[in-house]
Design an enzyme around this catalytic site. Structure first.
Site, PDB file in Angstrom:
ATOM      1  N   ASP A 569       0.862  -1.174   0.000  1.00 10.33           N
ATOM      2  CA  ASP A 569       0.000   0.000   0.000  1.00 10.33           C
ATOM      3  C   ASP A 569       0.901   1.226   0.000  1.00 10.33           C
ATOM      4  O   ASP A 569       2.066   1.173   0.433  1.00 10.33           O
ATOM      5  CB  ASP A 569      -0.916   0.009   1.230  1.00 10.33           C
ATOM      6  N   HIS A 710      -4.751   3.599   7.562  1.00  8.75           N
ATOM      7  CA  HIS A 710      -4.169   4.801   6.967  1.00  8.75           C
ATOM      8  C   HIS A 710      -2.699   4.969   7.318  1.00  8.75           C
ATOM      9  O   HIS A 710      -2.175   6.076   7.367  1.00  8.75           O
ATOM     10  CB  HIS A 710      -4.972   6.050   7.349  1.00  8.75           C
TER      11      HIS A 710
END
Length: 755
Positions: A569, A710
């Site tokens: 990611d 996140h």
């Protein structure tokens, strides 16, 4: 229920079609009527046309919304119930990653019959979960002995001082111990590149050993082992030396891992590599060879010159100038020999300083060993006093005891001392080891041994000059003399040494400050994993992936369960890669043999060399000052590419992340050409009836705990767990190979998204 754009379009479609149909009917009626009838119709319908059209439109819209609602709540309810059942089945089958989430509540939408069916199914699911829990408890109890053996293996591997790596015949790493990880990490540092970017290691489970060792050397060693097996050797092995990219020399010993019951020709299932870094040993050997050659060859010529000069000096007819020249030759040769001997002695002392490594040792054991040696060598009484039995030291016990013996011997020889004591106590972050004696330390110059003038009875007369002399002279124990000194021993331990008097107690002592084991012990082996339990650095299931033809098959035909994956990611400055937004963090982990390898991860901040918008900081929390001084993307992408080699890339909404990587191909020269799987698209494949395919929604459906959201590595870990939960769902739909998964992903609606 939230209606997305497609649902709104489906609801408006009947109204729009109805309006077009009404308009077409009115136009056809007017076109086919006679002029007089047409005027009458226009006069009759004109004032009511707008009202009729609007009424028709709203009735059609209401009918479309009701039909859509009925479809979603009744007609589609069995499909969603089936998807929920598939998730529950997958949760029950995922034994390697048990879910901590409670069973989902039954579906409450649909007809009364559908709701009753959902309730009954939920009861069956709970009953199945209870049976599985009971079976799992029984299996855990029966497997306790096996787990103990695995724990013993892990403990043994952790304690080995030699690096060990186990591979299958394809060179895929099945096992490695902490020492191997530290050794290869040290090799990376020795290359002058500093710590690995992103924290990625040179080796990892499922990765190829050929990334760090030459394939040809390993293949030659395997061939040699196989030949010895065929000749009937009981314990065949092979050995070779190789140089790493950093210029270090590794001595590698190979032993076979045999297949039980296999014949001699195909008895190999893999191999064990035991590695030693011999770079320093080779350098020391070379230096010793050079010194020996210098001593032998140089001394041979010097002795010849000395012999010739001496013979000529015996000639009585030799004149004075010639005699002086021969004497000068003798002096020069003697000076040369002395220089070579001093160089050899200095080299020997350097070797002695590092011959015995620092090891953890219980302080009480060190004191006990020193007391026995003092009494045996010097014949004086030696006792322990104030010894902290809990202290662990990091010492070279041999050289330290030699230093204590030397100092005791000097005291016995010069003062006639008959008794000494040894103390060991903590002193801040170090330990203080004292060699203590009572009474006079030494007679002053000019006084008989053991006698003091009356004016000196209150003092200890061991002078600073005497202590310095003892500290710097070669260690002497009995008839043996070492090239080491007390000062060398102290420097070896990074400690301190001094002499001190205690006038109140009428005692004096030599004090050594020594390192504690907790301060300098190599704890990196325990730090390679953040888990409190033993690290998992092995997976013998990978033996099943040895070369059997499948390795040569096309990658698209490989089973999803057999592939290695890099799940990654990115965090970025914004959502528009084509408009100048940049990557500010990359996080990744690996899946090998169907298991998430949490210890093998990549995490690196990236300096975007631009500002970070406040809107982005509110999401990922990474501020611009945190990124200053971090590596740029030109340095990070090659490191991430090396971490992800020989694997399939996996990401959530992969089109977004891959676009950032593709835009950097020209500037970095790094191309990610391996296949890419997208968990967003795969979710649309296995759950087409679900309204949302966000990562949070997928975690809620599949029972995956969301942690570290996140952050690049946190999202990668969550995505990896979601992907593992989806594999059995794909298999239930007949999607078992990489090619099938890619093809199914391309057919979904979300596959049309671009960035």
């Amino acid at each position: 229920m939230k209606i997305d754009a497609r649902e709104l379009a489906a609801a408006l479609a009947p109204a729009v079609l109805g309006a077009f149909a009404l308009g077409a009917a009115a136009a056809l009626l007017l076109a086919t009527a006679e002029p007089a009838e047409r005027a009458t119709l226009i006069e009759l319908l004109g004032p009511r046309t707008a009202l009729v059209v609007m009424l028709w439109f709203f009735l059609s819209l209401a009918g479309g919304v009701c039909a859509r609602w009925a479809w979603r709540h009744y007609a589609a309810a069995p499909g969603r119930l089936a998807e929920q059942l598939q998730v529950e089945l997958a949760r029950g089958e995922a034994r390697d990653m048990p879910s901590t989430a409670s069973p989902r509540a039954p579906l409450v939408e649909g007809s009364p019959g559908a709701r009753a069916l959902a309730t009954a199914v939920q009861a069956l699911v709970q009953q199945r979960d209870g049976l599985r829990a009971d079976i799992a408890a029984r299996v855990a109890e029966a497997s306790q002995d096996v787990e103990q053996e695995r724990n013993r293996l892990a403990a043994l591997m952790a304690e080995l001082t030699q690096s060990v790596v186990v591979c299958n015949l394809d060179g895929r790493i099945l096992l490695f111990n902490a020492r191997a990880r530290l050794q290869f990490r040290a090799l990376v540092s020795a290359a002058g590149t500093g710590p690995a970017i992103g924290g990625a290691e040179a080796i990892g489970l499922g990765r190829s050993i050929y990334a760090v060792l030459d394939r040809r050397l390993v293949a030659h060693a395997i061939e040699a082992v196989q030949q010895r097996l065929q000749r009937g050797a009981a314990s065949p092995s092979a050995q070779f030396v190789t140089a790493t990219a950093s210029g270090q020399l590794l001595r590698v010993q190979m032993a076979p891992v045999r297949t039980p019951g296999a014949g001699a020709g195909d008895a190999l299932a893999g191999f064990v590599l035991m590695l030693d870094n011999i770079t320093r040993d080779m350098a020391d050997e070379g230096e010793r060879d050079r010194l020996v050659h210098s001593l032998t060859e140089g001394s041979r010529g010097a002795l010849g010159n000395l012999q010739a000069a001496v013979e000529l000096l015996d000639d009585p007819a030799l004149d004075a100038p010639t005699r002086e020249r021969f004497l000068a030759v003798i002096r020069d040769e003697i000076a040369g020999m002395s220089r070579r001997l001093n160089e050899a002695a200095a080299q020997g002392a350097r070797v002695l300083k590092t011959r015995w490594p620092l090891e953890d040792m219980l302080g009480a054991d060190l004191v006990a060993a020193a007391l026995l040696r003092i009494e045996a060598v010097h014949g004086c009484r030696a006792t322990a006093a104030e010894v902290d039995a809990t202290l662990w030291l990091r010492v070279d016990s041999y050289s330290l005891i030699q230093a204590l013996l030397h100092l005791t011997g000097r005291l016995v020889e010069d003062t006639g001392l008959q008794r000494v004591r040894i103390r060991l106590q903590p002193s801040g972050e170090r330990a203080q080891l004292d060699l203590v004696w009572a009474g006079q330390a030494m007679s002053p110059p000019g006084c008989p041994k053991g006698e003091l003038p009356s004016a000196q009875h209150d003092g200890f007369l061991l002078s600073t000059e005497t202590v310095m002399a003892w500290e710097t002279e070669p260690l002497k124990v009995g008839d043996d003399t070492s090239a080491l000194t007390v000062r060398d021993v102290v420097e070896r331990h990074g400690g301190a040494f001094w002499f001190e008097r205690e006038r109140v107690r009428q005692e004096a002592f030599f004090r050594f400050l020594l390192p504690l084991a907790a301060e300098t012990a190599p704890l990196e082996a325990a730090a390679v994993t953040s888990q409190p339990s033993r690290p998992e650095f092995y997976d013998f299931d990978l033996f099943a992936q040895s070369t059997d033809g499948s390795q040569n098959a096309a990658l698209a035909d490989r089973s999803l369960a057999d592939l290695a994956y890099t799940v990654f990611d990115t965090e970025t400055t914004g959502l528009a890669p084509s408009q100048g937004d940049e990557i500010i963090q990359i996080g990744a982990t690996r899946i090998v043999a169907g298991k998430l390898r949490r210890q093998e991860c990549f995490e690196q901040l990236v300096d975007p060399q631009r500002s970070v918008p406040a809107a982005g900081v509110a999401i990922h929390g990474i501020e611009a000052q945190t990124l200053r001084g971090q590596p740029t993307i030109d340095a990070v992408l090659p490191a991430f590419h090396a971490f992800a080699q020989d694997s399939v890339l996996v990401a959530h909404n992969a089109a977004f992340d891959m676009r950032f990587l593709q835009l950097k191909e020209a500037s970095t020269g790094v191309r990610f050409e391996q296949p890419v799987l997208d968990t967003l698209l795969l979710s649309a494949v296995v759950h087409p009836q679900q309204a949302s395919h966000s990562l949070e929604a997928m975690c809620e459906r599949l029972g995956v705990s969301v942690l570290g959201r996140h952050t690049a590595l946190g999202d990668a870990m969550v995505t990896a767990e979601v992907f593992l939960k989806m594999l059995p769902l794909l298999q239930a739909q007949g999607i078992t190979t990489l090619g099938q998964a890619l093809e199914a992903s391309r057919k979904t609606y979300h596959a049309r998204l671009t960035y």
